[in-house]
Design a protein around this motif. Structure first.
Motif, PDB file in Angstrom:
ATOM      1  N   UNK A 217       0.357  -1.118  -0.263  1.00  0.00           N
ATOM      2  CA  UNK A 217       0.036   0.064   0.175  1.00  0.00           C
ATOM      3  C   UNK A 217       0.830   1.246   0.149  1.00  0.00           C
ATOM      4  N   UNK A 218       2.130   1.003   0.212  1.00  0.00           N
ATOM      5  CA  UNK A 218       2.687   2.370   0.263  1.00  0.00           C
ATOM      6  C   UNK A 218       4.024   1.543  -0.419  1.00  0.00           C
ATOM      7  N   UNK A 219       4.099   1.950  -1.232  1.00  0.00           N
ATOM      8  CA  UNK A 219       4.971   1.578  -2.390  1.00  0.00           C
ATOM      9  C   UNK A 219       5.787   2.172  -2.691  1.00  0.00           C
ATOM     10  N   UNK A 220       5.994   3.654  -2.826  1.00  0.00           N
ATOM     11  CA  UNK A 220       6.466   4.722  -2.700  1.00  0.00           C
ATOM     12  C   UNK A 220       7.678   4.156  -1.426  1.00  0.00           C
ATOM     13  N   UNK A 221       7.416   4.974  -0.507  1.00  0.00           N
ATOM     14  CA  UNK A 221       8.172   4.563   0.794  1.00  0.00           C
ATOM     15  C   UNK A 221       8.660   2.513   1.094  1.00  0.00           C
ATOM     16  N   UNK A 222       8.093   1.693   0.068  1.00  0.00           N
ATOM     17  CA  UNK A 222       8.677   0.541   0.205  1.00  0.00           C
ATOM     18  C   UNK A 222      10.572   0.605  -0.530  1.00  0.00           C
ATOM     19  N   UNK A 223      10.065   1.394  -1.863  1.00  0.00           N
ATOM     20  CA  UNK A 223      11.237   1.461  -3.031  1.00  0.00           C
ATOM     21  C   UNK A 223      12.566   2.408  -2.405  1.00  0.00           C
ATOM     22  N   UNK A 224      11.778   3.462  -2.001  1.00  0.00           N
ATOM     23  CA  UNK A 224      12.653   4.112  -0.991  1.00  0.00           C
ATOM     24  C   UNK A 224      13.745   3.067  -0.225  1.00  0.00           C
ATOM     25  N   UNK A 225      12.830   2.556   0.452  1.00  0.00           N
ATOM     26  CA  UNK A 225      13.572   1.351   1.984  1.00  0.00           C
ATOM     27  C   UNK A 225      14.344   0.302   1.217  1.00  0.00           C
ATOM     28  N   UNK A 226      14.000  -0.353  -0.288  1.00  0.00           N
ATOM     29  CA  UNK A 226      15.093  -0.723  -0.869  1.00  0.00           C
ATOM     30  C   UNK A 226      15.963  -0.737  -1.057  1.00  0.00           C
ATOM     31  N   UNK A 227      16.140   0.585  -1.611  1.00  0.00           N
ATOM     32  CA  UNK A 227      17.229   1.439  -2.329  1.00  0.00           C
ATOM     33  C   UNK A 227      18.733   1.761  -1.069  1.00  0.00           C
ATOM     34  N   UNK A 228      17.744   2.460   0.110  1.00  0.00           N
ATOM     35  CA  UNK A 228      18.632   2.093   1.206  1.00  0.00           C
ATOM     36  C   UNK A 228      19.274   1.196   1.250  1.00  0.00           C
ATOM     37  N   UNK A 229      18.339   0.562   1.790  1.00  0.00           N
ATOM     38  CA  UNK A 229      19.373  -0.742   2.022  1.00  0.00           C
ATOM     39  C   UNK A 229      20.106  -1.600   1.462  1.00  0.00           C
ATOM     40  N   UNK A 230      19.353  -1.483   0.102  1.00  0.00           N
ATOM     41  CA  UNK A 230      20.626  -1.825  -0.986  1.00  0.00           C
ATOM     42  C   UNK A 230      22.268  -1.068  -1.012  1.00  0.00           C
ATOM     43  N   UNK A 231      22.205   0.187  -0.824  1.00  0.00           N
ATOM     44  CA  UNK A 231      23.180   1.457  -0.591  1.00  0.00           C
ATOM     45  C   UNK A 231      23.952   1.361   0.656  1.00  0.00           C
ATOM     46  N   UNK A 232      23.396   0.849   1.708  1.00  0.00           N
ATOM     47  CA  UNK A 232      24.010   0.240   3.026  1.00  0.00           C
ATOM     48  C   UNK A 232      25.093  -0.715   2.337  1.00  0.00           C
ATOM     49  N   UNK A 233      23.931  -2.058   2.331  1.00  0.00           N
ATOM     50  CA  UNK A 233      24.996  -3.502   1.696  1.00  0.00           C
ATOM     51  C   UNK A 233      26.020  -2.762   0.884  1.00  0.00           C
ATOM     52  N   UNK A 234      26.091  -1.946  -0.080  1.00  0.00           N
ATOM     53  CA  UNK A 234      27.071  -2.081  -1.038  1.00  0.00           C
ATOM     54  C   UNK A 234      28.072  -0.828  -0.894  1.00  0.00           C
TER      55      UNK A 234
END
Length: 198
Positions: free
Chosen positions: A146-163
């Motif tokens: 339901x909050x897909x924009x926040x989910x994608x932001x979270x996904x990219x932040x998590x991926x960026x933190x891993x990298x």
């Protein structure tokens, strides 16, 4: 004007210090891997409430939330650990060149990131709501979709933190509190709205 900037700087620095303390508490209480969920829930509890404003309450509230939510956070923790174990076995087979794989390595990593983002919603929900795991999971999936924009932001932040942690492994010690703070700001509005409707 100068006092305003000094006060803001002081506030940011004290918040950063408290996030670092929470990161250490999180890592310390996550050493036995099955406590990861309770640690994450305690982290969300402290960041999403007034505990961040009072250093004296930080430790007490963290361990209180850890203890209170341990049993409720155990089922999702076990499921995520099982997925991580299967993924590591499969990826080790790829690196060793043995056998066939259930999924391509890239897909294992994408699923891991999606499940990690889902875990953020689950543990944030647990920090606010005492409910059986199926109800918590259903609400978390609804919030995630339901909050897909926040989910994608979270996904990219998590991926960026891993990298980011690949070239700078020492960030692993500092990053949990800061990531949880960002995730909390993204998840909390939708979660509070959903809980007020229910």
């Amino acid at each position: 004007m100068r006092n305003f900037f000094e006060n803001r700087l002081y506030h940011w620095l004290t918040t950063a210090c408290r996030l670092i303390v929470l990161s250490f508490l999180f890592l310390f209480t996550s050493i036995p891997l099955f406590t990861f969920g309770a640690s994450m829930t305690a982290l969300y509890h402290c960041i999403s409430r007034e505990c961040m404003e009072n250093s004296a309450r930080l430790y007490r509230d963290y361990f209180s939330a850890f203890k209170a939510n341990f049993r409720q956070s155990l089922p999702p923790t076990i499921l995520f650990l099982l997925y991580a174990i299967v993924m590591l076995i499969e990826l080790s087979q790829v690196w060793l060149g043995n056998g066939t794989n259930l999924l391509p390595p890239f897909l294992w990593m994408v699923l891991f990131l999606l499940l990690f983002v889902l875990s953020q919603y689950i543990f944030a929900t647990i920090s606010h709501l005492a409910a059986p795991f199926p109800a918590t999971l259903l609400l978390s999936v609804r919030l995630m979709i339901g909050h897909i924009k926040e989910t994608f932001i979270l996904l990219f932040i998590m991926a960026g933190a891993c990298l980011l942690m690949i070239p700078v492994p020492g960030l692993f010690v500092l990053i949990p509190g800061f990531l949880c703070c960002i995730a909390s700001h993204l998840i909390e509005p939708g979660l509070k709205k959903a809980l007020s409707i229910n």
